[in-house]
Scaffold this motif. Structure first.
Motif, PDB file in Angstrom:
ATOM      1  N   LEU A  33      31.254  28.112  55.736  1.00  0.00           N
ATOM      2  CA  LEU A  33      31.931  26.983  56.214  1.00  0.00           C
ATOM      3  C   LEU A  33      33.150  27.288  57.187  1.00  0.00           C
ATOM      4  N   TRP A  34      33.787  28.361  57.061  1.00  0.00           N
ATOM      5  CA  TRP A  34      34.839  28.716  57.952  1.00  0.00           C
ATOM      6  C   TRP A  34      34.417  29.207  59.000  1.00  0.00           C
ATOM      7  N   VAL A  35      33.128  30.001  59.056  1.00  0.00           N
ATOM      8  CA  VAL A  35      32.567  30.500  60.275  1.00  0.00           C
ATOM      9  C   VAL A  35      32.114  29.032  61.287  1.00  0.00           C
ATOM     10  N   TRP A 221      17.803  17.719  52.739  1.00  0.00           N
ATOM     11  CA  TRP A 221      18.491  16.808  51.594  1.00  0.00           C
ATOM     12  C   TRP A 221      17.614  16.451  50.247  1.00  0.00           C
ATOM     13  N   GLY A 222      16.126  16.626  50.673  1.00  0.00           N
ATOM     14  CA  GLY A 222      15.235  16.206  49.439  1.00  0.00           C
ATOM     15  C   GLY A 222      15.030  17.411  48.611  1.00  0.00           C
ATOM     16  N   VAL A 232      23.684  25.388  46.062  1.00  0.00           N
ATOM     17  CA  VAL A 232      24.625  24.856  47.218  1.00  0.00           C
ATOM     18  C   VAL A 232      25.042  25.794  48.198  1.00  0.00           C
ATOM     19  N   ASP A 233      24.998  27.172  47.917  1.00  0.00           N
ATOM     20  CA  ASP A 233      25.183  28.047  49.181  1.00  0.00           C
ATOM     21  C   ASP A 233      24.160  27.956  49.994  1.00  0.00           C
ATOM     22  N   SER A 234      22.766  28.023  49.470  1.00  0.00           N
ATOM     23  CA  SER A 234      21.602  27.630  50.552  1.00  0.00           C
ATOM     24  C   SER A 234      21.794  26.297  51.206  1.00  0.00           C
ATOM     25  N   ALA A 238      21.796  25.978  55.272  1.00  0.00           N
ATOM     26  CA  ALA A 238      20.960  25.316  56.015  1.00  0.00           C
ATOM     27  C   ALA A 238      21.407  24.178  56.734  1.00  0.00           C
ATOM     28  N   TYR A 239      22.531  23.457  56.216  1.00  0.00           N
ATOM     29  CA  TYR A 239      22.946  22.500  57.146  1.00  0.00           C
ATOM     30  C   TYR A 239      23.703  23.041  58.136  1.00  0.00           C
ATOM     31  N   ALA A 240      24.335  24.181  57.991  1.00  0.00           N
ATOM     32  CA  ALA A 240      25.414  25.172  59.023  1.00  0.00           C
ATOM     33  C   ALA A 240      24.511  25.333  60.181  1.00  0.00           C
ATOM     34  N   VAL A 241      23.373  25.825  60.169  1.00  0.00           N
ATOM     35  CA  VAL A 241      22.420  26.197  61.103  1.00  0.00           C
ATOM     36  C   VAL A 241      22.059  25.013  62.006  1.00  0.00           C
TER      37      VAL A 241
END
Length: 290
Positions: A33-35, A221-222, A232-234, A238-241
């Protein structure tokens, strides 16, 4: 001597499923999240600098794109410091034939700041694409409303505790997404083809790129908030990418390419000059009295 065997199955001395399960981000998720916060911040500054290097008449796409990463910066900061996250409590019932029912209670982190981000940034991103294609106002309004419905129903699904209702909200979000796809892939492409070949080709490329990325969001999301098959980390990674590709990468591609196009949009009028004399309020003019 025959031993008497009872037909009653003895009850277990310990009933499983009473310990809550907490699905939370670890250090890996927080560092991610910080990155992304830093990437969004740097991208925003770059987009604002690019905007000031062109005349105000040509800043429409620069401003919209800078706003996208600005709101994403705020969202990722909120998630990184823990202000944009809540918990969804899910109770799963296990029915067994010869034993009492057992329950698993799961507390999963839901990053609601992400949905606030999407509800603002995805309409802005749609404006970028719609203006590039030259869509009319009615089609733009339909696309944006469908997009907001998609995000809101996704948020409701993320916090829904009943499995059936959750997937009902998810289905509504997918239907709304199909409306967005229709406006961009069909209407947008049809209108863009009426422009010069370079604009039509560029819209097809960047629009297709965007739709591929947006299609991956409901899949993530699914398997994350929906079925909880990944941690949650994964989910964060995934959303970050996807967010990096859909916002900074999209933005740099759009601005660098559009700035080099001969048909780059130029807007005068109110955008560049503000309200003229015909748009001002006049009170007590001498030539209208007495």
């Amino acid at each position: 001597i025959k031993k008497h065997t009872s037909g009653v199955v003895p009850l277990p001395t310990a009933v499983p499923g009473n310990t809550p399960i907490y699905q939370q981000a670890s250090g890996t998720g927080h560092r991610t999240l910080w990155v992304v916060f830093v990437i969004m911040l740097i991208s925003s500054l770059a987009f604002y600098i690019m905007a000031f290097r062109v005349p105000v008449q040509k800043r429409l796409f620069h401003i919209l794109t800078a706003f996208i990463t600005t709101f994403a910066t705020l969202s990722y900061y909120a998630m990184a410091v823990g202000d944009g996250v809540g918990q969804n409590k899910i109770t799963i019932k296990h029915t067994q034939k010869h034993f009492p029912d057992t329950y698993d209670v799961i507390y999963r982190e839901v990053y609601w700041a992400r949905y606030v981000d999407w509800s603002v940034t995805t309409p802005l991103l749609l404006l970028d694409l719609c203006f590039l294609a030259g869509l009319n106002g009615a089609s733009i309004l339909v696309a944006i409303v469908a997009d907001v419905i998609m995000i809101l129903t996704g948020l409701f699904a993320a916090f829904e505790v009943q499995e059936t209702s959750k997937w009902g909200w998810y289905a509504m979000a997918c239907i709304a997404y199909l409306v967005v796809v229709y406006q961009l892939a069909l209407n947008g492409q049809r209108v863009a083809k009426q422009k010069d070949n370079k604009t039509a080709t560029f819209f097809a490329a960047i629009g297709g790129f965007t739709l591929v990325l947006w299609t991956l969001y409901p899949i993530i999301w699914g398997i994350a908030d929906g079925s909880r098959n990944i941690n949650v980390d994964s989910e964060i990674i995934a959303y970050a990418v996807l967010d990096i590709l859909a916002k900074p990468v999209f933005g740099f591609w759009l601005l660098f390419t559009h700035d080099n196009m001969a048909s780059s949009a130029s807007i005068d009028g109110f955008w560049a000059n503000g309200l003229g004399k015909e748009g001002t309020l006049r009170i007590g003019d001498d030539d209208e009295g007495a």
